[in-house]
Design a protein around this motif. Structure first.
Motif, PDB file in Angstrom:
ATOM      1  N   LYS A   1       0.820  -1.212   0.000  1.00  0.00           N
ATOM      2  CA  LYS A   1       0.000   0.000   0.000  1.00  0.00           C
ATOM      3  C   LYS A   1       0.852   1.258   0.000  1.00  0.00           C
ATOM      4  N   ILE A   2       0.228   2.329  -0.483  1.00  0.00           N
ATOM      5  CA  ILE A   2       0.794   3.668  -0.345  1.00  0.00           C
ATOM      6  C   ILE A   2      -0.248   4.547   0.339  1.00  0.00           C
ATOM      7  N   ARG A   3       0.225   5.526   1.115  1.00  0.00           N
ATOM      8  CA  ARG A   3      -0.704   6.370   1.859  1.00  0.00           C
ATOM      9  C   ARG A   3      -1.366   7.419   0.979  1.00  0.00           C
ATOM     10  N   ASP A   4      -0.586   7.994   0.052  1.00  0.00           N
ATOM     11  CA  ASP A   4      -1.147   9.011  -0.828  1.00  0.00           C
ATOM     12  C   ASP A   4      -0.403   8.992  -2.158  1.00  0.00           C
ATOM     13  N   ILE A   5      -0.892   9.797  -3.092  1.00  0.00           N
ATOM     14  CA  ILE A   5      -0.327   9.799  -4.444  1.00  0.00           C
ATOM     15  C   ILE A   5       1.103  10.331  -4.432  1.00  0.00           C
ATOM     16  N   GLU A   6       1.399  11.280  -3.525  1.00  0.00           N
ATOM     17  CA  GLU A   6       2.754  11.850  -3.488  1.00  0.00           C
ATOM     18  C   GLU A   6       3.796  10.788  -3.176  1.00  0.00           C
ATOM     19  N   GLU A   7       3.417   9.763  -2.417  1.00  0.00           N
ATOM     20  CA  GLU A   7       4.355   8.694  -2.086  1.00  0.00           C
ATOM     21  C   GLU A   7       4.733   7.871  -3.304  1.00  0.00           C
ATOM     22  N   ALA A   8       3.863   7.888  -4.328  1.00  0.00           N
ATOM     23  CA  ALA A   8       4.135   7.076  -5.517  1.00  0.00           C
ATOM     24  C   ALA A   8       5.251   7.665  -6.369  1.00  0.00           C
ATOM     25  N   ILE A   9       5.464   8.995  -6.303  1.00  0.00           N
ATOM     26  CA  ILE A   9       6.450   9.636  -7.177  1.00  0.00           C
ATOM     27  C   ILE A   9       7.870   9.191  -6.867  1.00  0.00           C
ATOM     28  N   PRO A  10       8.370   9.267  -5.612  1.00  0.00           N
ATOM     29  CA  PRO A  10       9.744   8.802  -5.362  1.00  0.00           C
ATOM     30  C   PRO A  10       9.927   7.301  -5.568  1.00  0.00           C
ATOM     31  N   ARG A  11       8.835   6.537  -5.468  1.00  0.00           N
ATOM     32  CA  ARG A  11       8.933   5.084  -5.660  1.00  0.00           C
ATOM     33  C   ARG A  11       8.739   4.705  -7.122  1.00  0.00           C
ATOM     34  N   GLU A  12       8.594   5.716  -7.989  1.00  0.00           N
ATOM     35  CA  GLU A  12       8.447   5.509  -9.439  1.00  0.00           C
ATOM     36  C   GLU A  12       7.265   4.586  -9.754  1.00  0.00           C
ATOM     37  N   ILE A  13       6.178   4.844  -9.046  1.00  0.00           N
ATOM     38  CA  ILE A  13       4.948   4.073  -9.273  1.00  0.00           C
ATOM     39  C   ILE A  13       4.060   4.878 -10.210  1.00  0.00           C
ATOM     40  N   GLU A  14       3.678   4.283 -11.325  1.00  0.00           N
ATOM     41  CA  GLU A  14       2.845   4.970 -12.297  1.00  0.00           C
ATOM     42  C   GLU A  14       1.368   4.882 -11.919  1.00  0.00           C
ATOM     43  N   ALA A  15       0.568   5.748 -12.537  1.00  0.00           N
ATOM     44  CA  ALA A  15      -0.875   5.768 -12.253  1.00  0.00           C
ATOM     45  C   ALA A  15      -1.532   4.437 -12.611  1.00  0.00           C
ATOM     46  N   ASN A  16      -1.022   3.785 -13.675  1.00  0.00           N
ATOM     47  CA  ASN A  16      -1.602   2.509 -14.088  1.00  0.00           C
ATOM     48  C   ASN A  16      -1.296   1.378 -13.107  1.00  0.00           C
TER      49      ASN A  16
END
Length: 541
Positions: free
Chosen positions: A73-88
């Motif tokens: 899991k991620i807490r929010d969308i901002e956490e996805a950016i440093p982890r290089e997680i795409e929207a898809n």
């Protein structure tokens, strides 16, 4: 001249019957208000943002928001950016019900609405007529250890209707849009204990999929289902009322067939009304506890539609049979102008229901309101049905006025009768008018309780007693129409008592001239009631 029970029953007995029916009516309201819980419960769900980093997203993998096999899991969308997680790669996961709870077949249905939390960004604003496209998978299982079984997988488009009340400036970035809730899912049965929703928002800039929809922070759902306690009370009422209406219906038709004349139109319509009431009463919902019958909601709508169409038709024919002359009476074709709007309106509502709940049998995420064409089509059906309803009530009000005027005209001949005979016919006219007023009161109570249930909080508290208003509305109105149909078949069944033939003229104080007048103006007409025959006089003259 036999007439109906309502005309030959003594006032004392009639008051006793009315008192018994009133007691049952009060009980019907109290059962819903004091015994049953609220009819429905709303539960809020916050989706959990899971990460699915597999290259092939087409292969089904169910991501659990919590539990021993919970997802990454991620807490929010901002956490996805440093982890290089795409929207898809982000999947919004919702488990139904909440932890440590189970769904039950007693809940009958599940309805979900969706709320998107969308943040304002200067470089990612919501475009005009923006549409969000969701890839939604629904699964179920009946224990916490078995694998999930797919129930539905659909692409679900929804149009966004959002407003941003603050100025669109950099200092207001991060504030949320105010967006309308969106219809999401409806299932006509709750046959399993656990359900899982995986919602993806695939982005494809070339195809303009999910582009210009703002920055979606969270997805929230509100699930609505019927309370199990209310379902049990509802089933118990239907189980009790079914044999009651069926027995009185068989008794009524047996008395009709025992008469020397064939049944007239009014008697056939009352019998048909009893059949439609029995049809809506039959508690086939008991089978939904053991079987996954998703079509029960649609079937319930069809049963209600048949009953109300029959009820509206009965009112028209009941009035018409007391105002038409003998050549127009007893023929259903004479009511095509009045019954036509009922048929057209009912057909429009049936088509609308088939376009909504009919399609949901195969696609629970479908809603006719999600597209412009669907919305216009649905509104067209509803508007046509509304126009037909207005025309119907105009016809009905006109016919009720004509009936009262027609019967009032007959009262001019009453002073020439003997006192006993005059009192007899005055009593008949009073009872007929009283029945018409009771009918209007039933219709008014249905409308009033519906409005009250919509504007109140759902329950009232009087001291230490809590009254469930919405439950009382459902059980009370349902019981009221059953009692109304029961009373019609009982009171309008042929009576064994006779006036004029089996009794001597001296018993009623009838003189020879008066007997001739009544014979030539009333008694030669076959009909279910004396009032029915009395209204023939004007046509004869």
């Amino acid at each position: 001249m036999a007439g109906a029970i309502i005309e030959n029953m003594s006032t004392k007995k009639l008051c006793i019957v009315g008192g018994i029916l009133l007691v049952f009516q009060i009980i019907a309201f109290l059962v819903g208000g004091l015994i049953a819980p609220g009819p429905t419960t709303a539960v809020s769900y916050m989706s959990v943002k899971c990460v699915d980093v597999r290259k092939n997203h087409h292969k089904t993998k169910w991501l659990m928001p919590w539990g021993p096999n919970q997802c990454d899991k991620i807490r929010d969308i901002e956490e996805a950016i440093p982890r290089e997680i795409e929207a898809n790669d982000i999947v919004f996961s919702v488990h139904i019900p909440l932890p440590s709870m189970e769904m039950s077949p007693w809940f009958q249905f599940m309805l979900f609405i969706l709320q998107l939390d969308i943040a304002f960004k200067l470089n990612n604003q919501i475009r005009e007529n923006a549409e969000v496209s969701m890839d939604v998978s629904l699964a179920y299982r009946d224990d916490t250890f078995s694998e999930w079984t797919e129930m539905a997988h659909e692409r679900v488009p929804r149009k966004l209707k959002c407003t941003f009340t603050s100025p669109k400036t950099p200092e207001h970035e991060g504030r949320y849009y105010e967006c309308d809730v969106l219809p999401f899912m409806e299932i006509g049965s709750v046959a399993h204990k656990y359900y899982l929703l995986n919602i993806r928002l695939p982005v494809n800039e070339k195809k303009k999929i999910n582009v210009g929809i703002g920055e979606i922070k969270d997805i929230r759902l509100v699930g609505i289902h019927q309370n199990g306690g209310f379902t049990k009370v509802w089933f118990a009422m239907k189980t009790f009322l079914t044999p009651s209406i069926f027995i009185i219906m068989v008794w009524y038709w047996r008395r009709i067939t025992m008469m020397s004349r064939p049944p007239v139109l009014l008697e056939k319509v009352i019998f048909a009304l009893g059949i439609s009431m029995t049809f809506i009463n039959i508690p086939v919902e008991w089978f939904s506890i053991g079987f996954d019958w998703t079509w029960m909601l649609l079937f319930g709508d069809i049963r209600q539609g048949i009953f109300y169409a029959m009820l509206l038709s009965f009112w028209i024919i009941f009035c018409g049979e007391h105002m038409m002359d003998q050549h127009e009476r007893n023929h259903i074709a004479g009511y095509w102008k009045q019954v036509g709007p009922i048929a057209v309106g009912s057909f429009c509502l049936f088509i609308f229901d088939m376009c909504e709940r009919g399609v949901q049998l195969t696609n629970p995420f479908y809603s006719i309101w999600t597209t412009d064409v669907g919305t216009e089509l649905a509104m067209a059906f509803i508007i046509v049905a509304g126009i037909c309803l207005c025309l119907y009530f105009l016809f009905l009000c006109f016919m009720v006025f004509q009936v009262f005027r027609n019967i009032s005209g007959k009262q001019s001949s009453l002073p020439a009768m003997s006192k006993v005979r005059r009192l007899h016919y005055e009593g008949l006219i009073f009872r007929f008018k009283f029945l018409m007023l009771i009918t209007l009161a039933c219709a008014a109570m249905t409308v009033i309780f519906f409005i009250v249930s919509q504007v109140t909080e759902g329950h009232w508290k009087w001291g230490g007693v809590t009254v469930q208003v919405n439950s009382a509305f459902f059980t009370g109105i349902y019981g009221m129409w059953n009692l109304y149909v029961f009373a019609l078949m009982f009171l309008y069944a042929p009576s064994h008592k006779n006036y004029g033939e089996d009794q001597s003229n001296g018993d009623l104080g009838v003189h020879s001239g008066e007997e001739l007048q009544l014979t030539t103006t009333i008694t030669h007409v076959d009909g279910p009631t004396e009032i029915y025959k009395l209204t023939r006089k004007e046509a004869q003259e």
